[in-house]
Motif scaffolding. Structure first.
Motif, PDB file in Angstrom:
ATOM      1  N   ALA A   1       0.840  -1.198   0.000  1.00 34.44           N
ATOM      2  CA  ALA A   1       0.000   0.000   0.000  1.00 34.44           C
ATOM      3  C   ALA A   1       0.871   1.242   0.000  1.00 34.44           C
ATOM      4  N   LEU A   2       0.367   2.281  -0.645  1.00 36.05           N
ATOM      5  CA  LEU A   2       0.945   3.607  -0.472  1.00 36.05           C
ATOM      6  C   LEU A   2       0.268   4.227   0.736  1.00 36.05           C
ATOM      7  N   ASP A   3       1.033   4.468   1.773  1.00 31.90           N
ATOM      8  CA  ASP A   3       0.472   5.013   3.003  1.00 31.90           C
ATOM      9  C   ASP A   3       0.484   6.538   2.958  1.00 31.90           C
ATOM     10  N   LEU A   4      -0.697   7.131   3.053  1.00 30.35           N
ATOM     11  CA  LEU A   4      -0.830   8.579   3.166  1.00 30.35           C
ATOM     12  C   LEU A   4      -1.075   8.909   4.636  1.00 30.35           C
ATOM     13  N   THR A   5      -0.105   9.512   5.275  1.00 28.76           N
ATOM     14  CA  THR A   5      -0.211   9.836   6.691  1.00 28.76           C
ATOM     15  C   THR A   5      -0.582  11.305   6.842  1.00 28.76           C
ATOM     16  N   VAL A   6      -1.747  11.545   7.426  1.00 32.65           N
ATOM     17  CA  VAL A   6      -2.240  12.903   7.650  1.00 32.65           C
ATOM     18  C   VAL A   6      -2.147  13.210   9.137  1.00 32.65           C
ATOM     19  N   ARG A   7      -1.412  14.242   9.487  1.00 34.18           N
ATOM     20  CA  ARG A   7      -1.334  14.697  10.877  1.00 34.18           C
ATOM     21  C   ARG A   7      -2.449  15.715  11.096  1.00 34.18           C
ATOM     22  N   ALA A   8      -3.393  15.387  11.972  1.00 37.40           N
ATOM     23  CA  ALA A   8      -4.529  16.265  12.262  1.00 37.40           C
ATOM     24  C   ALA A   8      -4.822  16.183  13.752  1.00 37.40           C
TER      25      ALA A   8
ATOM     26  N   LEU B   1       4.965   9.570  16.931  1.00 41.77           N
ATOM     27  CA  LEU B   1       4.546  10.267  15.721  1.00 41.77           C
ATOM     28  C   LEU B   1       3.514   9.463  14.960  1.00 41.77           C
ATOM     29  N   SER B   2       3.674   8.147  14.914  1.00 35.68           N
ATOM     30  CA  SER B   2       2.694   7.277  14.263  1.00 35.68           C
ATOM     31  C   SER B   2       2.943   5.847  14.726  1.00 35.68           C
ATOM     32  N   THR B   3       1.862   5.141  15.054  1.00 39.42           N
ATOM     33  CA  THR B   3       2.005   3.738  15.467  1.00 39.42           C
ATOM     34  C   THR B   3       2.022   2.791  14.278  1.00 39.42           C
ATOM     35  N   VAL B   4       1.837   3.316  13.064  1.00 37.55           N
ATOM     36  CA  VAL B   4       1.849   2.470  11.871  1.00 37.55           C
ATOM     37  C   VAL B   4       3.223   1.813  11.722  1.00 37.55           C
ATOM     38  N   GLY B   5       3.246   0.504  11.576  1.00 40.69           N
ATOM     39  CA  GLY B   5       4.505  -0.209  11.362  1.00 40.69           C
ATOM     40  C   GLY B   5       5.207  -0.655  12.622  1.00 40.69           C
ATOM     41  N   ALA B   6       4.617  -0.393  13.807  1.00 37.62           N
ATOM     42  CA  ALA B   6       5.275  -0.812  15.048  1.00 37.62           C
ATOM     43  C   ALA B   6       5.408  -2.328  15.109  1.00 37.62           C
ATOM     44  N   GLY B   7       4.355  -3.039  14.728  1.00 34.30           N
ATOM     45  CA  GLY B   7       4.410  -4.496  14.714  1.00 34.30           C
ATOM     46  C   GLY B   7       5.381  -5.026  13.677  1.00 34.30           C
ATOM     47  N   ASP B   8       5.466  -4.353  12.535  1.00 32.10           N
ATOM     48  CA  ASP B   8       6.408  -4.762  11.486  1.00 32.10           C
ATOM     49  C   ASP B   8       7.848  -4.600  11.969  1.00 32.10           C
ATOM     50  N   ALA B   9       8.094  -3.523  12.705  1.00 35.36           N
ATOM     51  CA  ALA B   9       9.436  -3.312  13.264  1.00 35.36           C
ATOM     52  C   ALA B   9       9.775  -4.404  14.265  1.00 35.36           C
ATOM     53  N   MET B  10       8.781  -4.842  15.036  1.00 34.81           N
ATOM     54  CA  MET B  10       9.030  -5.934  15.984  1.00 34.81           C
ATOM     55  C   MET B  10       9.393  -7.220  15.245  1.00 34.81           C
ATOM     56  N   VAL B  11       8.696  -7.503  14.157  1.00 32.47           N
ATOM     57  CA  VAL B  11       9.033  -8.679  13.346  1.00 32.47           C
ATOM     58  C   VAL B  11      10.471  -8.575  12.845  1.00 32.47           C
ATOM     59  N   ALA B  12      10.841  -7.405  12.335  1.00 31.07           N
ATOM     60  CA  ALA B  12      12.207  -7.215  11.845  1.00 31.07           C
ATOM     61  C   ALA B  12      13.220  -7.443  12.961  1.00 31.07           C
ATOM     62  N   GLY B  13      12.911  -6.941  14.158  1.00 30.86           N
ATOM     63  CA  GLY B  13      13.819  -7.149  15.282  1.00 30.86           C
ATOM     64  C   GLY B  13      13.969  -8.607  15.649  1.00 30.86           C
ATOM     65  N   LEU B  14      12.854  -9.341  15.650  1.00 31.16           N
ATOM     66  CA  LEU B  14      12.913 -10.763  16.003  1.00 31.16           C
ATOM     67  C   LEU B  14      13.639 -11.575  14.931  1.00 31.16           C
TER      68      LEU B  14
ATOM     69  N   ALA C   1       9.619   0.470  19.453  1.00 32.36           N
ATOM     70  CA  ALA C   1       9.544   1.785  20.088  1.00 32.36           C
ATOM     71  C   ALA C   1      10.213   2.851  19.227  1.00 32.36           C
ATOM     72  N   GLY C   2      11.321   2.501  18.600  1.00 26.57           N
ATOM     73  CA  GLY C   2      12.011   3.466  17.759  1.00 26.57           C
ATOM     74  C   GLY C   2      11.227   3.827  16.513  1.00 26.57           C
ATOM     75  N   SER C   3      10.536   2.853  15.945  1.00 24.57           N
ATOM     76  CA  SER C   3       9.815   3.104  14.693  1.00 24.57           C
ATOM     77  C   SER C   3       8.669   4.085  14.878  1.00 24.57           C
ATOM     78  N   ILE C   4       8.031   4.078  16.068  1.00 18.85           N
ATOM     79  CA  ILE C   4       6.880   4.962  16.250  1.00 18.85           C
ATOM     80  C   ILE C   4       7.290   6.400  16.550  1.00 18.85           C
ATOM     81  N   THR C   5       8.596   6.648  16.669  1.00 15.97           N
ATOM     82  CA  THR C   5       9.069   8.021  16.789  1.00 15.97           C
ATOM     83  C   THR C   5       9.346   8.636  15.420  1.00 15.97           C
ATOM     84  N   ARG C   6       9.100   7.858  14.358  1.00 15.22           N
ATOM     85  CA  ARG C   6       9.322   8.315  12.984  1.00 15.22           C
ATOM     86  C   ARG C   6       8.048   8.144  12.175  1.00 15.22           C
ATOM     87  N   LEU C   7       7.908   8.916  11.108  1.00 14.76           N
ATOM     88  CA  LEU C   7       6.853   8.677  10.128  1.00 14.76           C
ATOM     89  C   LEU C   7       7.437   7.821   9.018  1.00 14.76           C
TER      90      LEU C   7
END
Length: 340
Positions: A22-29, A277-290, A312-318
């Motif tokens: 998917a192309l993720d469009l992240t809108v900060r509102a 900043l965004s919780t999108v991808g937090a689970g994916d980052a955990m998979v990468a770490g494991l 935790a690091g991934s959710i500090t980034r968009l």
């Protein structure tokens, strides 16, 4: 100190499969209200999808890991190479291609007619919440699936780990991941699975389970068809999967952390508090770490610490990115790991 090598010697290789990118469009509102006209603060577009995110995070880790200890050894034994594959629409492939070039990820996606789906992420910084709106993906045809299967056969022959991640698009049977898991494990490949719904149900009902399974608590309850009341029941459900052949079961529970279980033990990893900043991808980052922890043969406690710091690091980034090595090390030092 010896350097880890791939199962065929030399560099280690991970293939990440995304059937429905998917192309993720992240809108900060900040403070947005349902049914009202809302002011947005920013808009960002990222190439996404669970397997794409895993590949991007692993590529960041490879750069960070090797720049720490051996900046002159890139490409030598023990280095990590990452390939992303799956089905990708030709009409809007450019953002994905740009991400792969930037990260040094090998692009092995099968191109299909049409445009890759769009996912909208509404980020409320005040409430520290993200709302996802995911649109359906492109339909797969028997021809594109046959082409992808041929690519996967070639890639898996030289991969140490294959990550099967995300939803399945129309035209792909629910047992697709279950079938792939059996084939890959028979070939001696470490298989990580992160999906939900019918695809997860089929994978967990199959006689051969993935090596690594990472559902969140709601996904696990859905797959098992019952509520899991309390940590004891969650732990028992994870141990049941280990008894059936999984090596690692990680049940993520949002800001509480994650329960990570193997045949030799179980721990609960609690992340430090960070500015989200965004919780999108937090689970994916955990998979990468494991996955990276498996390749580095880390202990259960160290694997939990690494995976949680990635998340935790991934959710500090968009977007699907890790922070710099110093920030990541600081996060890892703050992860609380306790026996479960």
């Amino acid at each position: 100190m010896s350097t880890p090598q791939g199962r065929h010697g030399g560099a280690r290789h991970v293939t990440a499969l995304t059937m429905n990118p998917a192309l993720d469009l992240t809108v900060r509102a900040d403070g947005w209200q349902r049914g009202e006209v809302n002011a947005g603060q920013s808009l960002q577009q990222d190439a996404g999808g669970k397997g794409v995110n895993v590949a991007s995070i692993l590529a960041d880790w490879n750069r960070a890991d090797w720049s720490r200890s051996a900046p002159d050894r890139a490409g030598q034994d023990g280095a990590l190479s990452v390939t992303a594959t799956g089905l990708l629409g030709r009409d809007n492939a450019a953002p994905f291609e740009a991400l792969f070039r930037e990260k040094g990820v090998t692009d092995a996606f099968v191109r299909v007619s049409g445009a890759t789906r769009v996912g909208v992420k509404l980020v409320d910084g005040q409430a520290q919440e993200t709302t996802d709106i995911n649109l359906p993906g492109l339909s797969a045809t028997p021809e594109t699936l046959a082409e992808l299967h041929a690519a996967l056969s070639d890639l898996s022959a030289r991969s140490d780990a294959v990550v099967l991640a995300g939803s399945l698009p129309p035209g792909v049977p629910a047992d697709y991941y279950a079938t792939l898991t059996a084939q890959l494990r028979a070939a001696g490949v470490f298989v990580a699975l992160d999906t939900s719904g019918a695809a997860l149900n089929a994978a967990l009902a199959a006689p051969v389970l993935p090596d690594l399974i990472k559902p969140n608590i709601q996904e696990l309850e859905g797959a098992l068809g019952r509520r899991l009341n309390g940590d004891t029941e969650v732990l028992q459900a994870a141990r049941d999967l280990i008894a059936r052949g999984a090596q690692i079961v990680a049940v993520s529970q949002g800001e509480r952390g994650a329960l990570i279980v193997t045949a030799t033990g179980a721990v609960f990893a609690r992340p430090p508090r960070v500015q989200v900043l965004s919780t999108v991808g937090a689970g994916d980052a955990m998979v990468a770490g494991l996955v990276s922890a498996h390749l580095d043969a880390l202990s259960l406690e160290d694997a939990a610490r690494r995976a949680t710091s990635f998340s935790a690091g991934s959710i500090t980034r968009l977007g699907p990115h890790l922070p710099d090595p110093g920030a990541l090390d600081a996060l890892a030092a703050q992860v609380e790991v306790t026996p479960a």
